[in-house]
Scaffold this active site. Structure first.
Site, PDB file in Angstrom:
ATOM      1  N   HIS A   1      11.263  18.993 -32.183  1.00 17.23           N
ATOM      2  CA  HIS A   1      12.162  17.986 -32.752  1.00 17.23           C
ATOM      3  C   HIS A   1      11.714  17.588 -34.156  1.00 17.23           C
ATOM      4  O   HIS A   1      11.596  16.403 -34.469  1.00 17.23           O
ATOM      5  CB  HIS A   1      12.181  16.726 -31.877  1.00 17.23           C
ATOM      6  CG  HIS A   1      12.661  16.942 -30.487  1.00 17.23           C
ATOM      7  ND1 HIS A   1      12.420  16.030 -29.459  1.00 17.23           N
ATOM      8  CD2 HIS A   1      13.375  17.953 -29.920  1.00 17.23           C
ATOM      9  CE1 HIS A   1      12.962  16.480 -28.347  1.00 17.23           C
ATOM     10  NE2 HIS A   1      13.551  17.642 -28.596  1.00 17.23           N
ATOM     11  N   PRO A   2      11.477  18.537 -35.053  1.00 16.56           N
ATOM     12  CA  PRO A   2      10.946  18.176 -36.370  1.00 16.56           C
ATOM     13  C   PRO A   2      11.978  17.470 -37.232  1.00 16.56           C
ATOM     14  O   PRO A   2      13.184  17.670 -37.090  1.00 16.56           O
ATOM     15  CB  PRO A   2      10.574  19.535 -36.972  1.00 16.56           C
ATOM     16  CG  PRO A   2      11.526  20.496 -36.336  1.00 16.56           C
ATOM     17  CD  PRO A   2      11.705  19.995 -34.929  1.00 16.56           C
TER      18      PRO A   2
END
Length: 535
Positions: A472-473
């Site tokens: 989930h960058p």
């Protein structure tokens, strides 16, 4: 070098890019060129929810971090979708928006006026076609089906009961008035198939003469004339460079790593860094800064009943499950595997800070390749992680070659409070494993092995050795008002460049609390609305 011309050019056909393309075409805004570096999502495995691991491993950019000094010098995999539909075509299909306060923090803490919860809620609703929820928090007519899993594994049910026994409320809506509770996730699965943005947004405008979609198209840079984005240069399958001109706007939607890379290759980024790799600086902006991600650990326990998914993908069992899916679109293959979870307020402050994912088998499929052996027993996993990291890293170019992946200096666990929070996440998961509905079927907790729940030193060692990303960058093209600490303004326009926006998860000042595909679609919807308003 050949030249083409369109009204809009979108670099990246992921969750946000597909939403933007659809809305521009639907509203008759002009011609659109949508460029995707990956291939079409035409494989049957993209349609089957339960083959998520297979497509994720095969259709992703293999991003790796530099060795992380606060995590035993381990490099970590942060793969990202490289296919039409982007992350929505390879992810776990969990539909989570985050918390109301996440967006209110964007507005109040980071000065992003117009991005509070009540500001973004209409765009979440606009994207959504929810099959069972219809209050003020949910939409019924959007392009993306959101609904209930038809297959529910007994181990997932046991985990949810364990959370209830620990005192968490049961919920069927993590996206409503409050996020706290335990239950089955709603998913982007429709009639037994993955409902990616490619199969929803793009499918609605397939064949429209105003939309051109090109796959295997690697964007080299945005072309900038003076202070105006005039188009992009890209290539197909490594071929000769092609120039495409944009009469109205260029929209960069290539994700946290891809969007930062494109901007930096275009001369937009930290001046000292760009010059070190031979790129002439056109605008000195903090592109690549503010990088962060959600992190988690897998707590694994063997069980005394042979009821997990172990070996269900082998032999006769695999054939049976596949036939059931092909004939009836039912059964195990319609499951996203990560069917249920929980959000826990571990500090008692009225806001969840820890997320749990329940997995009906022993989890090692998203470890760094080669780090751990294959699981050889029936078991259950609880993936645990803190939701709001304070540590920040940086994404940089390795060179001026557009074919080269970026360098990710993640700086995970560099803030002491992040380590403390992750230890508390592990303790929360261990408490769940001690509840009656799991206690009676758990044979032995094997990860962490023989570490007591109050052994802070042992748990710290476990965290440093086992923590990994949840893919989930965000944050590398941060939203804001100042060129000192942000890349795009409150209309998602790159500071100092006309006709250039970034529309994807890279704009997040802080990644919202939970899985991020719904967030990316909201950003796409909001970005499209801003573009249409500017016409």
């Amino acid at each position: 070098m050949s030249t083409q011309e369109y009204d809009y050019i979108i670099a990246g056909a992921g969750s946000a890019g597909c939403a933007v393309a659809y809305r521009l075409i639907e509203n008759g805004a002009g011609s659109v060129l949508l460029l995707e570096a990956g291939e079409k999502d035409s494989s049957m495995f993209h349609k089957i929810p339960a083959t998520v691991v297979k497509v994720f491993q095969q259709k992703s950019w293999p991003y790796m971090t530099l060795p992380q000094k606060h995590a035993n010098n381990r490099s970590m995999l942060i793969a990202q979708g490289k296919v039409l539909g982007g992350g929505s075509s390879v992810n776990g299909m969990i539909y989570i928006r985050g918390q109301h306060q996440d967006y209110d923090d964007w507005k109040e803490k980071w000065g992003c006026e117009g991005w509070g919860y009540e500001d973004v809620l209409p765009f979440f609703r606009k994207a959504e076609a929810n099959e069972s929820l219809g209050d003020r928090y949910h939409g019924e007519e959007g392009p993306v089906p959101v609904g209930e899993n038809r297959f529910r594994h007994p181990l997932t049910q046991a985990c949810i009961r364990a959370c209830a026994q620990m005192g968490l409320p049961y919920t069927n809506d993590f996206n409503g008035a409050t996020q706290e509770g335990a239950g089955f996730y709603q998913t982007t699965i429709h009639k037994g198939e993955r409902a990616s943005t490619s199969q929803t947004y793009l499918k609605r405008v397939a064949g429209n003469p105003k939309l051109t979609v090109l796959t295997h198209a690697l964007v080299h840079r945005v072309d900038i004339d003076g202070k105006r984005a005039s188009g992009v240069t890209y290539s197909i399958k490594g071929g000769a460079p092609i120039t495409a001109k944009a009469r109205k706007e260029v929209i960069v939607s290539s994700g946290t790593f891809g969007s930062a890379k494109i901007l930096m290759l275009s001369g937009i980024g930290p001046k000292e860094h760009l010059e070190s790799v031979g790129v002439k600086t056109k605008l000195d902006l903090p592109v690549g800064k503010n990088f962060h991600d959600h992190l988690h650990m897998s707590l694994n326990a063997t069980i005394n009943e042979d009821i997990s998914l172990f070996q269900e993908d082998k032999g006769i069992s695999a054939v049976k499950h596949m036939l059931q899916w092909q004939m009836f679109r039912s059964g195990l293959m319609t499951s996203n595997i990560l069917e249920g979870g929980a959000f826990v307020d571990s500090e008692g402050v009225g806001r969840p800070d820890i997320q749990l994912h329940f997995l009906p088998l022993l989890d090692n499929f998203d470890n760094t390749p080669g780090e751990k052996p294959e699981a050889e027993a029936h078991g259950v996993s609880i993936k645990v992680g803190h939701l709001r990291s304070k540590s920040r890293g940086e994404v940089r170019l390795k060179s001026s070659d557009p074919n080269e992946l970026v360098e990710i200096d993640a700086n995970f666990l560099s803030k002491p409070e992040d380590l403390e929070n992750q230890i508390r996440a592990v303790q929360t998961g261990l408490k769940v494993l001690e509840m009656p509905s799991l206690k009676r079927i758990v044979k032995r907790v094997i990860e962490p092995d023989n570490i007591a729940i109050d052994d802070k030193q042992g748990l710290e060692a476990f965290v440093r050795e086992n923590i990994k990303t949840v893919y989930h960058p965000g944050g590398t093209c941060k939203l804001g008002t100042s060129t000192e600490d942000s890349v795009v303004d409150l209309q998602l326009r790159v500071h100092g460049v006309d006709n250039l926006r970034v529309v994807d998860m890279s704009i997040c000042p802080q990644v919202p609390s939970g899985n991020t595909n719904a967030v990316a679609m909201m950003i796409g919807e909001r970005g499209a609305d801003l573009i249409l308003q500017a016409q």
